[in-house]
Motif scaffolding. Structure first.
Motif, PDB file in Angstrom:
ATOM      1  N   SER A  63       0.964  -1.195  -0.053  1.00 11.69           N
ATOM      2  CA  SER A  63       0.143   0.011   0.266  1.00 11.69           C
ATOM      3  C   SER A  63       0.734   1.327  -0.083  1.00 11.69           C
ATOM      4  N   GLY A  64       0.089   2.529  -0.316  1.00 13.03           N
ATOM      5  CA  GLY A  64       1.018   3.568  -0.059  1.00 13.03           C
ATOM      6  C   GLY A  64       0.967   4.033   1.186  1.00 13.03           C
ATOM      7  N   THR A  65       0.031   3.693   2.011  1.00 12.28           N
ATOM      8  CA  THR A  65       0.305   3.640   3.304  1.00 12.28           C
ATOM      9  C   THR A  65       1.645   3.210   4.089  1.00 12.28           C
ATOM     10  N   THR A 109      -5.584  16.791   2.360  1.00 10.63           N
ATOM     11  CA  THR A 109      -5.340  15.437   1.857  1.00 10.63           C
ATOM     12  C   THR A 109      -6.057  14.411   2.191  1.00 10.63           C
ATOM     13  N   ALA A 110      -5.727  12.898   1.550  1.00 14.48           N
ATOM     14  CA  ALA A 110      -6.633  11.870   2.104  1.00 14.48           C
ATOM     15  C   ALA A 110      -6.083  11.426   3.402  1.00 14.48           C
ATOM     16  N   THR A 136      -2.234   9.955   4.818  1.00  6.26           N
ATOM     17  CA  THR A 136      -0.890  10.766   4.825  1.00  6.26           C
ATOM     18  C   THR A 136      -0.659  11.186   6.412  1.00  6.26           C
ATOM     19  N   ASP A 141       4.245  13.088  -0.777  1.00  4.36           N
ATOM     20  CA  ASP A 141       3.080  11.920  -1.025  1.00  4.36           C
ATOM     21  C   ASP A 141       2.601  12.400  -2.274  1.00  4.36           C
ATOM     22  N   ALA A 164       0.840  10.349  -4.180  1.00  6.55           N
ATOM     23  CA  ALA A 164      -0.396   9.262  -4.222  1.00  6.55           C
ATOM     24  C   ALA A 164      -1.227   9.790  -5.695  1.00  6.55           C
ATOM     25  N   HIS A 165      -1.540  11.068  -5.746  1.00  2.06           N
ATOM     26  CA  HIS A 165      -2.158  11.330  -6.700  1.00  2.06           C
ATOM     27  C   HIS A 165      -1.498  12.116  -8.102  1.00  2.06           C
ATOM     28  N   SER A 196       0.627   5.707  -4.398  1.00  4.21           N
ATOM     29  CA  SER A 196      -0.470   4.563  -4.314  1.00  4.21           C
ATOM     30  C   SER A 196      -0.746   3.884  -5.228  1.00  4.21           C
ATOM     31  N   LYS A 236      -6.466   4.973  -8.358  1.00  7.80           N
ATOM     32  CA  LYS A 236      -5.204   5.829  -8.681  1.00  7.80           C
ATOM     33  C   LYS A 236      -4.883   5.851 -10.323  1.00  7.80           C
TER      34      LYS A 236
END
Ligand SMILES: Cc1ncc(COP(=O)(O)O)c(C=O)c1O
Length: 362
Positions: free
Chosen positions: A55-57, A81-82, A85, A153, A155-156, A177, A182
Protein backbone atom coordinates in the motif's frame (compact mmCIF):
# COMPACT_ATOMS: atom_id res chain seq x y z
CA UNK A 1 -23.52 9.28 -13.64
CA UNK A 2 -20.00 10.04 -14.86
CA UNK A 3 -17.94 9.19 -11.76
CA UNK A 4 -15.22 11.27 -10.20
CA UNK A 5 -12.85 8.29 -10.02
CA UNK A 6 -12.77 4.98 -11.86
CA UNK A 7 -10.62 1.84 -11.83
CA UNK A 8 -8.55 1.34 -14.96
CA UNK A 9 -7.59 -2.23 -15.84
CA UNK A 10 -6.05 -3.72 -18.97
CA UNK A 11 -8.49 -5.59 -21.24
CA UNK A 12 -9.45 -9.07 -20.01
CA UNK A 13 -7.82 -10.75 -23.07
CA UNK A 14 -4.52 -9.18 -22.02
CA UNK A 15 -4.81 -9.46 -18.25
CA UNK A 16 -6.38 -12.87 -17.71
CA UNK A 17 -3.80 -15.11 -19.45
CA UNK A 18 -0.99 -13.37 -17.57
CA UNK A 19 -2.79 -13.61 -14.26
CA UNK A 20 -3.63 -17.26 -14.83
CA UNK A 21 -0.03 -18.05 -15.69
CA UNK A 22 1.25 -16.46 -12.48
CA UNK A 23 -1.54 -17.77 -10.26
CA UNK A 24 -0.75 -21.38 -11.20
CA UNK A 25 3.00 -20.98 -11.61
CA UNK A 26 3.62 -22.39 -8.15
CA UNK A 27 5.01 -19.05 -6.95
CA UNK A 28 2.58 -16.29 -6.03
CA UNK A 29 4.61 -14.66 -3.23
CA UNK A 30 7.19 -11.91 -3.76
CA UNK A 31 9.33 -13.11 -6.65
CA UNK A 32 10.32 -12.44 -10.24
CA UNK A 33 7.26 -10.39 -11.21
CA UNK A 34 7.78 -8.08 -8.25
CA UNK A 35 11.40 -7.55 -9.24
CA UNK A 36 10.43 -6.86 -12.86
CA UNK A 37 7.70 -4.48 -11.77
CA UNK A 38 10.06 -2.48 -9.57
CA UNK A 39 12.66 -2.11 -12.31
CA UNK A 40 10.00 -1.08 -14.85
CA UNK A 41 8.51 1.45 -12.40
CA UNK A 42 11.99 2.88 -11.83
CA UNK A 43 12.38 3.36 -15.57
CA UNK A 44 9.08 5.19 -15.79
CA UNK A 45 10.00 7.57 -12.95
CA UNK A 46 13.51 8.10 -14.26
CA UNK A 47 15.28 8.70 -10.93
CA UNK A 48 15.87 6.80 -7.71
CA UNK A 49 14.99 3.26 -6.64
CA UNK A 50 11.47 1.83 -6.49
CA UNK A 51 10.44 -0.33 -3.56
CA UNK A 52 7.11 -2.05 -4.17
CA UNK A 53 4.78 -2.46 -1.21
CA UNK A 54 1.25 -3.59 -0.46
CA UNK A 55 0.00 0.00 0.00
CA UNK A 56 0.91 3.65 -0.25
CA UNK A 57 0.31 3.88 3.49
CA UNK A 58 3.07 1.30 4.04
CA UNK A 59 5.33 3.52 1.89
CA UNK A 60 4.55 6.52 4.10
CA UNK A 61 5.20 4.47 7.22
CA UNK A 62 8.60 3.28 5.98
CA UNK A 63 9.54 6.79 4.79
CA UNK A 64 8.78 8.18 8.25
CA UNK A 65 10.92 5.45 9.82
CA UNK A 66 13.77 6.22 7.41
CA UNK A 67 13.56 9.84 8.57
CA UNK A 68 13.87 8.58 12.14
CA UNK A 69 10.55 10.09 13.22
CA UNK A 70 9.69 8.97 16.74
CA UNK A 71 7.03 9.64 19.33
CA UNK A 72 8.51 12.84 20.72
CA UNK A 73 8.77 14.39 17.23
CA UNK A 74 6.54 16.50 15.04
CA UNK A 75 5.98 16.24 11.31
CA UNK A 76 4.85 19.30 9.35
CA UNK A 77 2.06 18.28 7.01
CA UNK A 78 -1.01 19.50 5.18
CA UNK A 79 -4.64 19.03 6.17
CA UNK A 80 -5.77 19.03 2.54
CA UNK A 81 -5.17 15.39 1.69
CA UNK A 82 -6.60 11.91 2.12
CA UNK A 83 -6.43 10.59 5.68
CA UNK A 84 -3.59 8.06 5.14
CA UNK A 85 -1.05 10.90 4.78
CA UNK A 86 -1.61 11.98 8.35
CA UNK A 87 -2.67 8.66 9.88
CA UNK A 88 0.82 7.43 8.89
CA UNK A 89 2.37 10.16 11.07
CA UNK A 90 0.36 8.83 14.01
CA UNK A 91 1.54 5.29 13.20
CA UNK A 92 5.05 6.28 14.32
CA UNK A 93 3.60 8.07 17.34
CA UNK A 94 4.57 11.58 16.23
CA UNK A 95 2.42 14.71 16.30
CA UNK A 96 1.05 16.39 13.18
CA UNK A 97 1.85 20.10 12.85
CA UNK A 98 -0.27 21.50 10.02
CA UNK A 99 1.10 24.22 7.80
CA UNK A 100 -1.42 26.34 5.92
CA UNK A 101 -1.87 26.11 2.14
CA UNK A 102 -1.36 28.45 -0.80
CA UNK A 103 -4.61 30.02 -1.94
CA UNK A 104 -3.83 29.48 -5.64
CA UNK A 105 -3.24 25.72 -5.46
CA UNK A 106 -4.51 24.39 -2.12
CA UNK A 107 -1.08 22.82 -1.63
CA UNK A 108 1.15 23.31 1.40
CA UNK A 109 2.52 26.86 1.69
CA UNK A 110 6.34 27.04 1.94
CA UNK A 111 6.27 30.16 4.14
CA UNK A 112 3.88 28.42 6.52
CA UNK A 113 6.14 25.34 6.60
CA UNK A 114 9.01 27.58 7.63
CA UNK A 115 6.92 29.34 10.28
CA UNK A 116 5.99 25.99 11.83
CA UNK A 117 9.49 24.51 12.11
CA UNK A 118 10.63 24.01 15.71
CA UNK A 119 13.03 21.87 17.72
CA UNK A 120 10.75 18.85 17.46
CA UNK A 121 10.30 18.95 13.69
CA UNK A 122 11.79 15.77 12.23
CA UNK A 123 10.27 15.69 8.74
CA UNK A 124 8.12 17.65 6.30
CA UNK A 125 5.37 15.79 4.48
CA UNK A 126 4.05 17.44 1.33
CA UNK A 127 1.21 16.29 -0.93
CA UNK A 128 0.59 16.91 -4.63
CA UNK A 129 -3.08 17.11 -3.89
CA UNK A 130 -5.34 15.96 -6.74
CA UNK A 131 -2.25 15.70 -8.96
CA UNK A 132 -1.18 19.35 -8.63
CA UNK A 133 2.56 19.61 -7.91
CA UNK A 134 3.69 21.34 -4.73
CA UNK A 135 6.08 24.27 -4.90
CA UNK A 136 9.10 22.00 -5.26
CA UNK A 137 11.97 24.55 -5.43
CA UNK A 138 10.73 26.51 -2.40
CA UNK A 139 10.28 23.34 -0.34
CA UNK A 140 13.69 22.00 -1.39
CA UNK A 141 15.25 25.29 -0.22
CA UNK A 142 13.59 25.05 3.21
CA UNK A 143 14.63 21.42 3.58
CA UNK A 144 18.22 22.40 2.82
CA UNK A 145 18.20 25.48 5.06
CA UNK A 146 16.96 23.59 8.13
CA UNK A 147 18.36 20.16 7.21
CA UNK A 148 14.95 18.53 7.56
CA UNK A 149 14.04 15.75 5.12
CA UNK A 150 10.96 15.93 2.92
CA UNK A 151 8.58 13.06 2.21
CA UNK A 152 6.65 13.66 -0.98
CA UNK A 153 3.19 12.08 -1.04
CA UNK A 154 2.57 11.73 -4.76
CA UNK A 155 -0.29 9.26 -4.39
CA UNK A 156 -2.36 11.50 -6.68
CA UNK A 157 0.47 12.62 -8.89
CA UNK A 158 1.94 9.79 -10.92
CA UNK A 159 3.58 11.39 -13.96
CA UNK A 160 3.30 14.97 -12.66
CA UNK A 161 6.42 17.03 -13.29
CA UNK A 162 8.27 20.05 -11.96
CA UNK A 163 10.92 21.65 -14.20
CA UNK A 164 10.69 18.59 -16.42
CA UNK A 165 11.39 16.08 -13.61
CA UNK A 166 8.72 13.59 -12.61
CA UNK A 167 7.49 13.28 -9.03
CA UNK A 168 9.88 10.78 -7.48
CA UNK A 169 12.99 12.77 -8.36
CA UNK A 170 12.61 15.87 -6.18
CA UNK A 171 12.93 14.70 -2.58
CA UNK A 172 14.70 11.82 -0.80
CA UNK A 173 11.43 9.89 -0.33
CA UNK A 174 8.36 9.85 -2.55
CA UNK A 175 5.36 7.64 -2.17
CA UNK A 176 2.86 6.46 -4.76
CA UNK A 177 -0.38 4.60 -4.20
CA UNK A 178 -1.50 1.82 -6.53
CA UNK A 179 -4.85 1.47 -4.80
CA UNK A 180 -8.02 0.85 -6.82
CA UNK A 181 -8.75 4.34 -8.15
CA UNK A 182 -5.34 5.86 -8.74
CA UNK A 183 -3.85 6.60 -12.21
CA UNK A 184 -2.66 2.99 -12.28
CA UNK A 185 -3.65 0.27 -9.87
CA UNK A 186 -2.34 -3.13 -8.82
CA UNK A 187 -5.72 -3.55 -6.97
CA UNK A 188 -3.85 -2.54 -3.84
CA UNK A 189 -0.23 -1.57 -3.66
CA UNK A 190 2.24 1.23 -3.24
CA UNK A 191 5.71 2.37 -4.12
CA UNK A 192 8.35 4.04 -2.01
CA UNK A 193 10.73 5.85 -4.34
CA UNK A 194 14.06 6.45 -2.61
CA UNK A 195 16.93 8.48 -4.02
CA UNK A 196 19.71 6.93 -1.92
CA UNK A 197 20.75 3.34 -2.62
CA UNK A 198 21.70 2.75 1.04
CA UNK A 199 18.35 3.92 2.30
CA UNK A 200 16.65 1.81 -0.34
CA UNK A 201 18.44 -1.25 1.02
CA UNK A 202 17.37 -0.40 4.56
CA UNK A 203 13.79 0.13 3.39
CA UNK A 204 13.88 -3.33 1.85
CA UNK A 205 14.63 -4.83 5.27
CA UNK A 206 11.92 -2.79 6.98
CA UNK A 207 9.50 -4.02 4.31
CA UNK A 208 9.88 -7.64 5.42
CA UNK A 209 10.22 -8.09 9.20
CA UNK A 210 13.77 -6.72 9.22
CA UNK A 211 14.87 -9.93 7.47
CA UNK A 212 17.40 -9.84 4.63
CA UNK A 213 15.98 -12.01 1.85
CA UNK A 214 19.43 -12.47 0.34
CA UNK A 215 20.39 -14.64 3.32
CA UNK A 216 18.78 -17.73 4.83
CA UNK A 217 16.62 -17.31 7.88
CA UNK A 218 19.30 -18.92 10.01
CA UNK A 219 21.90 -16.48 8.78
CA UNK A 220 19.68 -13.50 9.60
CA UNK A 221 19.87 -11.53 12.81
CA UNK A 222 17.07 -8.93 13.02
CA UNK A 223 18.35 -5.55 14.23
CA UNK A 224 15.24 -3.37 14.10
CA UNK A 225 11.49 -3.35 13.69
CA UNK A 226 10.19 -4.49 10.31
CA UNK A 227 6.75 -5.19 8.89
CA UNK A 228 4.98 -7.38 6.36
CA UNK A 229 4.58 -4.78 3.66
CA UNK A 230 5.83 -6.49 0.49
CA UNK A 231 3.97 -6.80 -2.79
CA UNK A 232 3.26 -10.26 -4.25
CA UNK A 233 3.65 -11.67 -7.78
CA UNK A 234 -0.10 -11.47 -8.50
CA UNK A 235 -0.37 -7.73 -7.85
CA UNK A 236 2.94 -7.13 -9.59
CA UNK A 237 1.66 -8.93 -12.71
CA UNK A 238 -1.19 -6.45 -12.92
CA UNK A 239 1.30 -3.64 -12.31
CA UNK A 240 3.59 -4.78 -15.13
CA UNK A 241 0.70 -4.71 -17.58
CA UNK A 242 -0.38 -1.29 -16.30
CA UNK A 243 3.13 0.03 -16.92
CA UNK A 244 2.97 -1.04 -20.58
CA UNK A 245 0.33 1.64 -21.13
CA UNK A 246 1.07 4.04 -18.27
CA UNK A 247 2.17 6.92 -20.50
CA UNK A 248 -1.10 6.82 -22.41
CA UNK A 249 -3.18 6.39 -19.26
CA UNK A 250 -1.58 9.34 -17.48
CA UNK A 251 -1.70 11.38 -20.65
CA UNK A 252 -5.47 10.97 -20.92
CA UNK A 253 -5.83 12.71 -17.53
CA UNK A 254 -3.39 15.43 -18.58
CA UNK A 255 -5.13 16.05 -21.90
CA UNK A 256 -8.49 16.42 -20.18
CA UNK A 257 -7.01 18.69 -17.53
CA UNK A 258 -5.42 20.98 -20.11
CA UNK A 259 -8.67 21.05 -22.02
CA UNK A 260 -10.55 22.24 -18.91
CA UNK A 261 -7.78 24.76 -18.13
CA UNK A 262 -8.59 26.46 -21.43
CA UNK A 263 -12.31 25.83 -21.79
CA UNK A 264 -13.30 26.88 -18.26
CA UNK A 265 -11.50 30.22 -18.30
CA UNK A 266 -13.39 33.41 -17.50
CA UNK A 267 -16.63 31.86 -16.21
CA UNK A 268 -18.55 33.80 -13.61
CA UNK A 269 -18.40 32.27 -10.12
CA UNK A 270 -15.51 29.98 -10.97
CA UNK A 271 -11.79 30.32 -10.21
CA UNK A 272 -9.21 28.06 -11.82
CA UNK A 273 -6.18 26.72 -9.99
CA UNK A 274 -3.00 28.65 -10.78
CA UNK A 275 -0.25 26.07 -10.97
CA UNK A 276 3.27 27.01 -9.86
CA UNK A 277 5.44 28.10 -12.81
CA UNK A 278 7.42 25.09 -14.04
CA UNK A 279 4.89 22.58 -12.76
CA UNK A 280 2.93 20.11 -14.88
CA UNK A 281 0.02 18.50 -13.02
CA UNK A 282 -1.17 14.98 -13.79
CA UNK A 283 -4.78 15.95 -12.96
CA UNK A 284 -5.93 12.89 -11.03
CA UNK A 285 -8.99 15.06 -10.34
CA UNK A 286 -9.83 18.41 -11.87
CA UNK A 287 -9.97 20.90 -9.01
CA UNK A 288 -11.89 24.17 -9.12
CA UNK A 289 -12.94 26.89 -6.74
CA UNK A 290 -16.60 27.75 -7.10
CA UNK A 291 -19.06 30.14 -5.60
CA UNK A 292 -22.05 28.42 -3.99
CA UNK A 293 -20.57 24.93 -4.04
CA UNK A 294 -23.72 23.17 -2.84
CA UNK A 295 -25.68 24.37 -5.86
CA UNK A 296 -22.77 23.70 -8.20
CA UNK A 297 -22.64 20.07 -7.07
CA UNK A 298 -26.44 19.74 -7.35
CA UNK A 299 -26.38 21.20 -10.85
CA UNK A 300 -23.58 18.86 -11.96
CA UNK A 301 -25.23 15.79 -10.47
CA UNK A 302 -28.61 16.63 -11.99
CA UNK A 303 -26.75 16.62 -15.33
CA UNK A 304 -25.22 13.21 -14.61
CA UNK A 305 -21.71 14.39 -13.67
CA UNK A 306 -20.27 13.63 -10.23
CA UNK A 307 -18.67 16.54 -8.38
CA UNK A 308 -17.54 16.77 -4.77
CA UNK A 309 -14.86 17.79 -2.27
CA UNK A 310 -14.00 14.07 -2.05
CA UNK A 311 -11.81 14.47 1.04
CA UNK A 312 -12.61 15.84 4.46
CA UNK A 313 -9.85 18.20 5.52
CA UNK A 314 -7.85 16.19 7.97
CA UNK A 315 -7.82 18.69 10.83
CA UNK A 316 -11.57 18.08 11.10
CA UNK A 317 -10.80 14.59 12.44
CA UNK A 318 -10.23 14.91 16.20
CA UNK A 319 -7.53 12.23 16.17
CA UNK A 320 -5.60 14.05 13.44
CA UNK A 321 -5.87 17.49 15.00
CA UNK A 322 -3.00 17.55 17.49
CA UNK A 323 -2.55 21.33 17.77
CA UNK A 324 -5.81 22.76 16.44
CA UNK A 325 -3.78 25.33 14.51
CA UNK A 326 -5.61 28.11 12.69
CA UNK A 327 -5.51 27.53 8.92
CA UNK A 328 -7.19 30.63 7.49
CA UNK A 329 -6.09 30.12 3.89
CA UNK A 330 -7.30 26.54 3.92
CA UNK A 331 -10.61 27.76 5.37
CA UNK A 332 -10.96 30.00 2.36
CA UNK A 333 -9.77 27.46 -0.24
CA UNK A 334 -11.75 24.54 1.17
CA UNK A 335 -15.00 26.50 1.34
CA UNK A 336 -14.94 26.80 -2.47
CA UNK A 337 -13.07 23.67 -3.54
CA UNK A 338 -14.74 21.09 -5.71
CA UNK A 339 -13.44 18.31 -7.95
CA UNK A 340 -14.89 17.22 -11.25
CA UNK A 341 -13.98 14.09 -13.26
CA UNK A 342 -10.84 14.30 -15.40
CA UNK A 343 -9.71 10.72 -16.11
CA UNK A 344 -9.53 8.27 -19.03
CA UNK A 345 -13.30 7.59 -18.94
CA UNK A 346 -14.10 11.05 -20.31
CA UNK A 347 -14.54 11.42 -24.06
CA UNK A 348 -14.91 14.53 -26.20
CA UNK A 349 -18.71 14.57 -25.80
CA UNK A 350 -18.52 14.36 -22.02
CA UNK A 351 -15.85 17.06 -21.82
CA UNK A 352 -17.91 19.40 -23.97
CA UNK A 353 -21.03 18.63 -21.96
CA UNK A 354 -19.21 19.44 -18.70
CA UNK A 355 -18.08 22.79 -20.07
CA UNK A 356 -21.45 23.68 -21.50
CA UNK A 357 -23.44 22.90 -18.32
CA UNK A 358 -20.96 24.90 -16.22
CA UNK A 359 -21.24 27.83 -18.62
CA UNK A 360 -25.02 27.83 -18.16
CA UNK A 361 -24.49 28.59 -14.45
CA UNK A 362 -25.77 27.09 -11.20
C1 LIG B 1 -2.91 11.46 -0.72
C2 LIG B 1 -2.85 9.99 -0.39
N1 LIG B 1 -1.81 9.55 0.31
C3 LIG B 1 -1.69 8.25 0.64
C4 LIG B 1 -2.65 7.33 0.27
C5 LIG B 1 -2.49 5.94 0.74
O1 LIG B 1 -2.45 5.01 -0.28
P1 LIG B 1 -3.00 3.54 -0.07
O2 LIG B 1 -4.48 3.57 -0.12
O3 LIG B 1 -2.37 2.81 -1.23
O4 LIG B 1 -2.49 3.04 1.24
C6 LIG B 1 -3.75 7.75 -0.48
C7 LIG B 1 -4.76 6.83 -1.00
O5 LIG B 1 -5.61 6.29 -0.52
C8 LIG B 1 -3.87 9.12 -0.81
O6 LIG B 1 -4.93 9.59 -1.48
Amino acid sequence: MIPLVKTYLPAAEVLMPELQRVLYSGYVAQGEQVELFERAFEQYIGSGYSLSLNSGTAALHIALELCGVKSDNEVISTALTAEPTNVAIKMVGAKIRYADVDLNTGNICPASIEANINQKTKAILVVDYAGIPVNVPAIQAISKKYNIPVIHDAAHALGAKFNGVKAGGHFPYTIFSLQAIKHITTIDGGILQVLSKDEYERAKLIRWFGIDKKRTRLENNIQFQGYKYHMNNVNATIGLLQLETVAATVNSYIENGKFFDEALRGINGLELIQYYPGSEPSYWLYTLKVKDRVNFIKMMESNGIAASELHKRNDWHDYLNDFDSPLPVLDNFYSKMVHIPCGWWLNEDIRLKIVSIIKKGW
